[in-house]
Write an enzyme that holds these catalytic residues in place. Sequence first.
Site, PDB file in Angstrom:
ATOM      1  N   ARG A 152     -11.927   6.044   4.532  1.00 19.04           N
ATOM      2  CA  ARG A 152     -11.063   7.157   4.161  1.00 19.04           C
ATOM      3  C   ARG A 152     -11.752   7.961   3.061  1.00 19.04           C
ATOM      4  NH1 ARG A 152      -6.051   7.365   0.163  1.00 19.04           N
ATOM      5  NH2 ARG A 152      -5.571   9.566   0.462  1.00 19.04           N
TER       6      ARG A 152
ATOM      7  N   HIS B  40      -6.883  16.092  -1.736  1.00 17.34           N
ATOM      8  CA  HIS B  40      -6.793  15.049  -2.754  1.00 17.34           C
ATOM      9  C   HIS B  40      -6.929  15.726  -4.120  1.00 17.34           C
ATOM     10  CE1 HIS B  40      -7.293  10.476  -3.330  1.00 17.34           C
ATOM     11  NE2 HIS B  40      -7.048  10.998  -4.526  1.00 17.34           N
TER      12      HIS B  40
ATOM     13  N   GLU C 128      -0.750  11.610  -2.148  1.00 16.36           N
ATOM     14  CA  GLU C 128       0.157  11.403  -3.280  1.00 16.36           C
ATOM     15  C   GLU C 128       0.743  12.703  -3.854  1.00 16.36           C
ATOM     16  OE1 GLU C 128      -1.634   7.193  -5.010  1.00 16.36           O
ATOM     17  OE2 GLU C 128      -1.953   9.021  -6.173  1.00 16.36           O
TER      18      GLU C 128
ATOM     19  N   ASN D 249       0.224   4.234  -0.661  1.00 19.22           N
ATOM     20  CA  ASN D 249      -0.622   3.768  -1.761  1.00 19.22           C
ATOM     21  C   ASN D 249       0.231   2.935  -2.707  1.00 19.22           C
ATOM     22  OD1 ASN D 249      -2.581   5.353  -0.608  1.00 19.22           O
ATOM     23  ND2 ASN D 249      -2.728   6.819  -2.287  1.00 19.22           N
TER      24      ASN D 249
ATOM     25  N   TYR E 203       0.100   0.372  -6.182  1.00 17.56           N
ATOM     26  CA  TYR E 203      -0.617  -0.215  -7.320  1.00 17.56           C
ATOM     27  C   TYR E 203       0.252  -1.178  -8.117  1.00 17.56           C
ATOM     28  CZ  TYR E 203      -4.458   2.918  -6.353  1.00 17.56           C
ATOM     29  OH  TYR E 203      -5.512   3.552  -5.731  1.00 17.56           O
TER      30      TYR E 203
ATOM     31  N   GLU F  63      -4.363   3.042  -0.029  1.00 16.09           N
ATOM     32  CA  GLU F  63      -5.003   2.713  -1.310  1.00 16.09           C
ATOM     33  C   GLU F  63      -4.354   1.474  -1.887  1.00 16.09           C
ATOM     34  OE1 GLU F  63      -5.295   5.669  -4.395  1.00 16.09           O
ATOM     35  OE2 GLU F  63      -5.781   7.264  -2.973  1.00 16.09           O
TER      36      GLU F  63
END
Length: 459
Positions: free
Chosen positions: A69, A113, A158, A281, A283, A342
């Site tokens: 990606r 992005h 995002e 994504n 985290y 991600e």
Amino acid sequence: MFLWGTATASYQIEGAIAEDGRGVSIWDTFTHEPGRVRGGDTGDVACDHYHRWGEDIELLSGLGVNSYRFSIAWPRVQPDGRGAINQAGLDFYDRLTDALHERDIVPAATLFHWDLPQPLEDEGGWLNRDTAYRFAEYAAAVADRLADRIPMWITLNEPFVHLVFGYALGTHAPGRTLALDALPAAHHQLLGHGLAAGELRALGAEKVLITNNCTPVWPASADPADLAAADAYDILHNRLFNDPLLLGTYPDLSAYGVSLDCVRDGDLDLIGAPLDGIGINYYNPTRIAAPTGEGLPFSDAGVTGYPTTAFGWPVAPDGLRELLVGLRARYGDALPPVYVTENGCSQPDEPGPDGTVDDQARIDFLDGHIGAVERARAEGVDVRGYYVWSLLDNFEWAEGYSQRFGLVHVDFPTGRRTPKASYEWLRRRISQGWDIRHPPVPWPRTSPPRRGRADALSG
């Protein structure tokens, strides 16, 4: 085929900001303003991927991934954000795409992005509805050249983070501090997605996705005030960007005392057109309490009792399983196949005396989170890919070069690449597929409280 990959972003790795006709992005402008980025760092050179991309493709091949990606820099393709196309910019991504195919690596391209062409920001950026149409024009130009060889397209990366850090708080480019007045940038990004998705499909794109940053939201207690605050935060971080895509409607924003007056007839039909997948994504989780003052209807209570990364983010692998299962429960059959686009961690990685980089903490992180994906799949979530952030240590936005997320160490003064221990571990793990069962990881609960994105929002 399950996709195992790594992810990167154009401004974070490419460098060569003034070569071969590339225009100026908002990050070029932002990083050259004093005090914006830690240490005064910029992405002018970054990892020099623009010149060293062949070396990086070999690293991907050696890792054994079957997908990569990457993002395409809008100002490299369309320097003014409208009008003339810079063929030299498209040539770069053309070469990259062909090289990936030669190594049986599936290209997954992200169109935006966060590196918006500066001329569009000068006209209002994502606060300006016209930017959505310019994005669709750019998407069509890229797809016309590459859709025959790139099977997976991600429109936006995002949009929540770009909205909050770029337009509400000003800690990212373009550096605006509009608080809740930034909300039109949420709708215009999603409108841009819908318009671009139509262009991509018309030009033969096989799969069209969007990538959202999501977090499981944990109320600080069972107190009704904390529960209401957690719901309000969930609306802002998760549902504001998932509901329109999957349900065709925006969530109730009355807790914020605002409404999206910029929505026009037909917009939600464009935004809510069926997706071929959704990128998630992840985290860390977020723990939320009742507000402590004026302003937003929540406050960050801080996730405690978990190890933390160098960024101070809590390491909670089962939060990924919780998030994925929660999305399936909330959206049911409306949830398309999921790709974890991600997942990764920053650690203070430096070569030892023998030149190797022993990043055991990253290995533990990846092992725990891959296990969480496996458990979510076992609970019925259709997860079809997992991408590690990131292939390379890179320019980490407002943190400059102070945070290292890579499987490969980069010595920024020289550009020298050194695969870390996690690179070899992941190579072995990918070769095993899903044949090995991964039980929950017993993470120790010993770390100090974490302060992160929600805390920044609540001031």
